[in-house]
Write a protein that holds these residues in place. Structure first.
Motif, PDB file in Angstrom:
ATOM      1  N   ILE A 248      -3.939   4.237   4.933  1.00 35.57           N
ATOM      2  CA  ILE A 248      -3.184   2.993   5.128  1.00 35.57           C
ATOM      3  C   ILE A 248      -3.874   2.112   6.155  1.00 35.57           C
ATOM      4  O   ILE A 248      -4.041   0.901   5.960  1.00 35.57           O
ATOM      5  CB  ILE A 248      -1.737   3.298   5.577  1.00 35.57           C
ATOM      6  CG1 ILE A 248      -0.956   4.034   4.490  1.00 35.57           C
ATOM      7  CG2 ILE A 248      -1.021   2.010   6.003  1.00 35.57           C
ATOM      8  CD1 ILE A 248      -0.603   3.201   3.309  1.00 35.57           C
ATOM      9  N   ASP A 249      -4.315   2.731   7.275  1.00 36.67           N
ATOM     10  CA  ASP A 249      -4.975   1.960   8.337  1.00 36.67           C
ATOM     11  C   ASP A 249      -6.291   1.353   7.849  1.00 36.67           C
ATOM     12  O   ASP A 249      -6.614   0.203   8.172  1.00 36.67           O
ATOM     13  CB  ASP A 249      -5.231   2.853   9.554  1.00 36.67           C
ATOM     14  CG  ASP A 249      -3.941   3.242  10.258  1.00 36.67           C
ATOM     15  OD1 ASP A 249      -2.912   2.549  10.030  1.00 36.67           O
ATOM     16  OD2 ASP A 249      -3.952   4.217  11.022  1.00 36.67           O
TER      17      ASP A 249
ATOM     18  N   SER B  30      -5.520  -1.549   5.493  1.00 36.51           N
ATOM     19  CA  SER B  30      -4.990  -2.670   6.283  1.00 36.51           C
ATOM     20  C   SER B  30      -6.117  -3.433   6.957  1.00 36.51           C
ATOM     21  O   SER B  30      -6.129  -4.679   6.983  1.00 36.51           O
ATOM     22  CB  SER B  30      -4.006  -2.163   7.347  1.00 36.51           C
ATOM     23  OG  SER B  30      -2.910  -1.512   6.749  1.00 36.51           O
TER      24      SER B  30
ATOM     25  N   SER C 221       3.393  -1.366   3.880  1.00 37.99           N
ATOM     26  CA  SER C 221       2.930  -0.027   3.493  1.00 37.99           C
ATOM     27  C   SER C 221       4.113   0.910   3.299  1.00 37.99           C
ATOM     28  O   SER C 221       5.201   0.689   3.834  1.00 37.99           O
ATOM     29  CB  SER C 221       1.991   0.542   4.552  1.00 37.99           C
ATOM     30  OG  SER C 221       2.679   0.720   5.785  1.00 37.99           O
TER      31      SER C 221
ATOM     32  N   ASP D 138       0.543   5.312   0.234  1.00 38.35           N
ATOM     33  CA  ASP D 138      -0.302   6.502   0.420  1.00 38.35           C
ATOM     34  C   ASP D 138       0.309   7.343   1.526  1.00 38.35           C
ATOM     35  O   ASP D 138       0.784   6.786   2.529  1.00 38.35           O
ATOM     36  CB  ASP D 138      -1.737   6.083   0.788  1.00 38.35           C
ATOM     37  CG  ASP D 138      -2.733   7.208   0.540  1.00 38.35           C
ATOM     38  OD1 ASP D 138      -2.604   8.277   1.181  1.00 38.35           O
ATOM     39  OD2 ASP D 138      -3.637   7.014  -0.303  1.00 38.35           O
TER      40      ASP D 138
ATOM     41  N   MET E  68       0.857  -1.195   0.000  1.00 36.19           N
ATOM     42  CA  MET E  68       0.000   0.000   0.000  1.00 36.19           C
ATOM     43  C   MET E  68       0.886   1.236   0.000  1.00 36.19           C
ATOM     44  O   MET E  68       1.799   1.350   0.824  1.00 36.19           O
ATOM     45  CB  MET E  68      -0.881   0.010   1.251  1.00 36.19           C
ATOM     46  CG  MET E  68      -1.774  -1.203   1.397  1.00 36.19           C
ATOM     47  SD  MET E  68      -2.536  -1.274   3.036  1.00 36.19           S
ATOM     48  CE  MET E  68      -1.182  -1.884   4.027  1.00 36.19           C
TER      49      MET E  68
ATOM     50  N   TYR F 269       0.988  -8.009   3.732  1.00 37.61           N
ATOM     51  CA  TYR F 269       1.053  -6.652   3.195  1.00 37.61           C
ATOM     52  C   TYR F 269       2.095  -5.796   3.920  1.00 37.61           C
ATOM     53  O   TYR F 269       2.471  -6.056   5.048  1.00 37.61           O
ATOM     54  CB  TYR F 269      -0.316  -5.980   3.242  1.00 37.61           C
ATOM     55  CG  TYR F 269      -0.983  -5.974   4.607  1.00 37.61           C
ATOM     56  CD1 TYR F 269      -0.752  -4.942   5.525  1.00 37.61           C
ATOM     57  CD2 TYR F 269      -1.843  -7.008   4.982  1.00 37.61           C
ATOM     58  CE1 TYR F 269      -1.364  -4.946   6.763  1.00 37.61           C
ATOM     59  CE2 TYR F 269      -2.456  -7.021   6.213  1.00 37.61           C
ATOM     60  CZ  TYR F 269      -2.210  -5.986   7.116  1.00 37.61           C
ATOM     61  OH  TYR F 269      -2.807  -5.984   8.347  1.00 37.61           O
TER      62      TYR F 269
ATOM     63  N   LYS G 114      -1.922   8.365   6.740  1.00 42.09           N
ATOM     64  CA  LYS G 114      -1.925   7.200   7.627  1.00 42.09           C
ATOM     65  C   LYS G 114      -3.313   6.593   7.762  1.00 42.09           C
ATOM     66  O   LYS G 114      -3.477   5.373   7.832  1.00 42.09           O
ATOM     67  CB  LYS G 114      -1.394   7.591   8.994  1.00 42.09           C
ATOM     68  CG  LYS G 114      -1.236   6.392   9.950  1.00 42.09           C
ATOM     69  CD  LYS G 114      -0.613   6.829  11.263  1.00 42.09           C
ATOM     70  CE  LYS G 114      -0.370   5.626  12.166  1.00 42.09           C
ATOM     71  NZ  LYS G 114      -1.584   4.883  12.481  1.00 42.09           N
TER      72      LYS G 114
ATOM     73  N   ASP H  91      -1.410   5.540  -4.418  1.00 39.18           N
ATOM     74  CA  ASP H  91      -2.036   6.866  -4.431  1.00 39.18           C
ATOM     75  C   ASP H  91      -1.362   7.720  -5.503  1.00 39.18           C
ATOM     76  O   ASP H  91      -0.141   7.647  -5.692  1.00 39.18           O
ATOM     77  CB  ASP H  91      -1.876   7.516  -3.053  1.00 39.18           C
ATOM     78  CG  ASP H  91      -2.624   8.844  -2.961  1.00 39.18           C
ATOM     79  OD1 ASP H  91      -3.562   9.045  -3.771  1.00 39.18           O
ATOM     80  OD2 ASP H  91      -2.272   9.659  -2.092  1.00 39.18           O
TER      81      ASP H  91
ATOM     82  N   ARG I  23       4.849   5.390   2.707  1.00 40.81           N
ATOM     83  CA  ARG I  23       4.197   6.700   2.782  1.00 40.81           C
ATOM     84  C   ARG I  23       4.658   7.651   1.687  1.00 40.81           C
ATOM     85  O   ARG I  23       4.222   8.803   1.633  1.00 40.81           O
ATOM     86  CB  ARG I  23       4.487   7.325   4.167  1.00 40.81           C
ATOM     87  CG  ARG I  23       4.016   6.483   5.337  1.00 40.81           C
ATOM     88  CD  ARG I  23       2.508   6.509   5.489  1.00 40.81           C
ATOM     89  NE  ARG I  23       2.035   7.834   5.857  1.00 40.81           N
ATOM     90  CZ  ARG I  23       1.997   8.292   7.107  1.00 40.81           C
ATOM     91  NH1 ARG I  23       2.394   7.508   8.105  1.00 40.81           N
ATOM     92  NH2 ARG I  23       1.554   9.498   7.366  1.00 40.81           N
TER      93      ARG I  23
END
Length: 516
Positions: free
Chosen positions: A14-15, A18, A32, A8, A6, A30, A11, A54, A34
């Protein structure tokens, strides 16, 4: 298992993703990121199958990040997430092979559907790749056998020589001719001549030459070098001995090389390679080319190839009398030509042994000669002993071959009966069951009649009618349903067959059961 990355800068996004993945995709692990830079760094070790990207992020934007990732991860599936419904973004994303374009705020079901779409695509690609690898493995396993059969047909059955474009591609043949190399492998310890030599030889030669390699039969391997007429043959012997001697220090090699011939006449090069090989029998030399042998004419020999072919043909069939008849003709020729040269007579018969052994292997008969037979031949003291030894081996082999044929026939019929028993409710045809048995329909039909005393259709009909009777006695289903269950689509046809076999109609048979 699938790996998802992921990407993006928010946060909360992302959460949210998830949470959705954790609760809906137990088969996904997975990570992530940022930013685009972090995504590229993580992808280098995480190697994602799916990337949720994103579009708008500080620094490297989503589109540019995808471009960078595609360089090293061409099979990764990309799903774009954007808060902006902009045509240019969508258009550029599609050109990059992005499989979906999701707008923020994301709908849970939309996201799940997009991920499932990506998983389905990945699964299909994996299955396709697995199938390709399976087919490649099967091909690599089958290829040596194709080479053996093709080389054998060139040498022994050259009158029926044909080469199709498909064969050329399969065997990587692009020249119209070549030359034969015969390699004899000798060892004090016969157990050290193992199949591994064949694979070492194959790897060694395929690396440097365009060639076909025959099987290791007794202690000999034949190689067809596919080449141009003017190609040099001087280095192949040295190349083989130099490299194989390192691997097999206890083994020595003798190499006979024939001259260039067109493929349809490569059997002449084969005969030349054997002549060259024989010239080394009492020599310290390891390599001989036919051109280096003086005062020899390959065409002067009146060796009865047609008689040899007949001998092989009848021996393969297990016909003792006919095999011995043609062996007698062949041995008369040997006596006439080699009466004062026992070693030449032995060599000729050993070569016959090799050809016969190969023919039996090709016919799935694996009961014939071995290295001990060669030693036995070499110990014989005169032509009379040689003749008696061969006559005895041909006779005993024909007996074993006939037994093998009978076992094979019985196995075919047993398997055919089982197939009928398991599949009587289907539309079984003679062609189909012959294919299952790996024999021709005509041959299967004859075998079935000989073994069972009835033809295939009558046997199938009897099995089905017996099953119909069993259903009538032990179930409450109608005659029409029984008809369909035992493999017939027409109740009227079934009734006629039943009456023909049982001398009574299905209805009357059912009544007789109910009365009892």
């Amino acid at each position: 298992m699938y790996r998802l990355l992921m990407v993006d800068d928010e946060k909360i996004v992302i959460d949210s993703i998830s949470f959705i993945i954790k609760n809906n995709f137990p088969n996904i692990i997975y990570e992530s990121a940022r930013s685009g830079k972090e995504a590229i760094e993580k992808a280098s070790y995480f190697r994602p199958d799916i990337v949720l990207m994103d579009i708008r992020m500080p620094g490297l934007n989503g589109i540019d990040t995808i471009k960078e990732l595609k360089v090293n991860f061409s099979e990764t599936m990309f799903i774009v997430i954007s808060a902006y419904e902009q045509f240019e973004f969508a258009k550029e994303a599609l050109t990059l092979g992005v499989i979906d374009y999701i707008l923020k705020p994301m709908n849970k079901n939309t996201l799940i559907a997009s991920i499932e779409k990506a998983i389905n695509k990945i699964t299909k690609e994996r299955e396709k790749r697995a199938k390709e690898l399976e087919n490649l493995e099967k091909f690599q396993t089958t290829l040596p056998l194709l080479e053996h059969n093709f080389l054998y047909s060139l040498i022994v059955d050259n009158k029926n020589f044909t080469i199709t474009e498909e064969y050329k591609k399969l065997l990587n043949i692009d020249k119209l001719g070549g030359y034969l190399v015969a390699i004899d492998i000798n060892s004090k310890d016969s157990n050290s001549i193992s199949p591994s030599i064949y694979y070492s030889m194959r790897d060694l030669l395929k690396y440097k030459y365009k060639c076909l390699i025959g099987p290791l039969v007794l202690n000999r391997i034949l190689i067809l070098i596919n080449s141009e007429p003017n190609s040099s043959t001087t280095d192949i012997g040295n190349y083989i001995i130099k490299n194989l001697s390192v691997l097999y220090s206890s083994i020595s090699f003798k190499i006979g090389i024939g001259s260039y011939k067109p493929l349809e006449k490569i059997f002449i090069s084969y005969e030349e390679s054997l002549i060259a090989l024989r010239s080394l029998s009492n020599s310290n030399e390891s390599i001989c080319h036919i051109n280096n042998i003086e005062n020899i004419s390959v065409y002067s020999s009146d060796y009865p190839k047609d008689v040899e072919k007949k001998l092989i043909e009848f021996c393969t069939l297990g016909e003792t009398d006919e095999s011995l008849k043609y062996f007698n003709e062949l041995f008369n020729w040997i006596q006439k030509n080699f009466n004062n040269n026992l070693m030449k007579a032995k060599t000729t018969l050993i070569e016959l042994l090799v050809v016969l052994h190969k023919s039996l292997i090709d016919s799935n008969i694996n009961i014939f000669y071995n290295n001990e037979y060669i030693n036995s031949i070499l110990e014989l003291q005169n032509l009379n002993e040689l003749e008696l030894w061969f006559r005895d081996k041909i006779s005993s082999s024909c007996v074993e071959i006939r037994k093998g044929h009978r076992k094979n026939i019985s196995k075919i019929i047993i398997n055919a009966k089982k197939y009928i028993s398991d599949n009587y409710s289907l539309d079984i045809t003679l062609d189909e069951i012959a294919k299952e048995a790996c024999v021709s329909p005509h041959y299967f039909s004859r075998l079935f009649k000989e073994e069972t005393g009835e033809n295939f259709i009558d046997y199938l009909t009897r099995v089905r009618i017996n099953k119909a009777k069993d259903l009538m006695q032990n179930s409450n289903i109608s005659i029409k349903e029984i008809c369909y269950k035992i493999g017939y689509n027409d109740p009227n046809y079934f009734s006629r067959l039943f009456k023909k076999v049982q001398k009574v109609s299905p209805t009357d048979y059912l009544k007789s059961i109910m009365i009892k």
